[in-house]
Design an enzyme around this catalytic site. Sequence first.
Site, PDB file in Angstrom:
ATOM      1  N   ASP A  89       1.444  -7.999   1.317  1.00 25.84           N
ATOM      2  CA  ASP A  89       2.249  -6.965   0.669  1.00 25.84           C
ATOM      3  C   ASP A  89       1.920  -6.894  -0.819  1.00 25.84           C
ATOM      4  O   ASP A  89       2.208  -7.836  -1.566  1.00 25.84           O
ATOM      5  CB  ASP A  89       3.734  -7.290   0.866  1.00 25.84           C
ATOM      6  CG  ASP A  89       4.655  -6.155   0.467  1.00 25.84           C
ATOM      7  OD1 ASP A  89       4.171  -5.173  -0.121  1.00 25.84           O
ATOM      8  OD2 ASP A  89       5.869  -6.262   0.730  1.00 25.84           O
ATOM      9  N   HIS A 133       2.560   3.170   7.501  1.00 27.98           N
ATOM     10  CA  HIS A 133       3.088   2.947   6.154  1.00 27.98           C
ATOM     11  C   HIS A 133       1.987   3.026   5.102  1.00 27.98           C
ATOM     12  O   HIS A 133       2.174   3.628   4.031  1.00 27.98           O
ATOM     13  CB  HIS A 133       3.776   1.583   6.106  1.00 27.98           C
ATOM     14  CG  HIS A 133       4.491   1.300   4.831  1.00 27.98           C
ATOM     15  ND1 HIS A 133       5.683   1.895   4.491  1.00 27.98           N
ATOM     16  CD2 HIS A 133       4.186   0.470   3.790  1.00 27.98           C
ATOM     17  CE1 HIS A 133       6.091   1.459   3.321  1.00 27.98           C
ATOM     18  NE2 HIS A 133       5.195   0.580   2.866  1.00 27.98           N
TER      19      HIS A 133
END
Length: 459
Positions: free
Chosen positions: A270, A367
């Site tokens: 991330d 995403h």
Amino acid sequence: MSDTRQNPTAPGTPPPPDRPAATVTTAEPEGPAAATVTRRRLLSTAGAAGAAGLALGAAGAAAYTTARRPAPVTALTTVGTDAVPFHGARQPGITTPAHARGHLVAFDLVPGAGRTEAAALLRRWSAAAEALMAGEPVNARTGAEGGTGTPATGGHDTGISLDAGPSSLTVTFGFGHSFFDRTKLTAHRPAALDPLPAFSSDRLDAARGEGDLWIQIGADDALVAFHALRTLQKEAGAAARVRWQMNGFNRSPGATDQPMTARNLMGQVDGTRNPKPADPDFDQRIFVPAKVPAGTPEWMADGSYAVVRRIRMLLDDWERLSVARQEQVIGRRKSDGAPLSGGTETTEPDLDKLGPDGKPVIPVNAHARITRPDTNGGAAMLRRPFSFHDGIDSDGTPDAGLLFICWQADPLKGFVPVQRKLDRGDALSAFIRHESSGLFAVPGGARKGEYVGQRLLES
């Protein structure tokens, strides 16, 4: 800029191995390092090294052969010695590398407190933060004869982090929309601080959002971080009360043997596409210019805007998915963060690549596809989050997720357009829930002799 380590990585070199590669940013060059490691800490470190050497000598040739292996660049025992200066053109804690431990806390001014009380509070908080970030007892900087204001508590240090070094502690201050009403400074409230629009995925708890004043605390030692939190809470005195407070964490420095982007609680890499200071447009996307544009108040020069969201991850639902299905939701491989179109973590995703079935390799609702700046009119923000875990519900569901913090020069050009697009069809939305939200104007840093927010409060 103020986010300068005492042992900074040289510009253009990879981050040290104890930091996530994609979220680490290079040191900001402005302002001298205000904090130094105390002689006592240096001597104790040297003593420990000497003792290790004696043990090595007694251990014989076999131990010597093992010890000849290259040592890591940054040992865990050096974590406490790193310091970040408090003073500078910009506040620390924005481009500072991600911390292992963090606290977010919002305060409301008490009824009857206004501009005068707020100014005195920011003086106390700034003096305390300066001492804490230097690894010094608070009373050494904030006593009645020692600096920028007499603290509400008399300057008595609790000793919570006694024996620890600064541990890269940073303290960052911001103002919420309501602060300007309380202090009768509405004429100085920036338009970019207007409330965020509602999003269909929001399930917001008003009691855990917004606030007059906001503080972000980060450190690489949990006791150092808590010490700062407790000190600043006490220094609020009778002027302000805690509205909400959240605790977060990241990977500890030295936990990996090479630079790696951190993973979130879903196990996903991330932060790969975070803007970097080397980008030619980094400053204009993340910070308000020193020469502020028309309509922006002067006190926001070199400042930024922080959007803070508590995002709960529905981990039970997520973990029922196969790894292949998780990768489809994100658009990247779970093992190394590389895009499904191929390459490595830093390879640009090929959004046009089709699979054998004729469908996009990176799904249209993935995403990674939806959040790409070039699919959002160039919208960009610097994400600097913490993970959180606040216990397990009675049904066994973990209350865990992400304390999302993003920085931008204008939230209407950064967070809002990206979140609107995510709201319309992000595959990840089924596995997360936005539970609280806040938007804060974070002024530029305090120069020597100033306190944070002085240019606003004394305008």
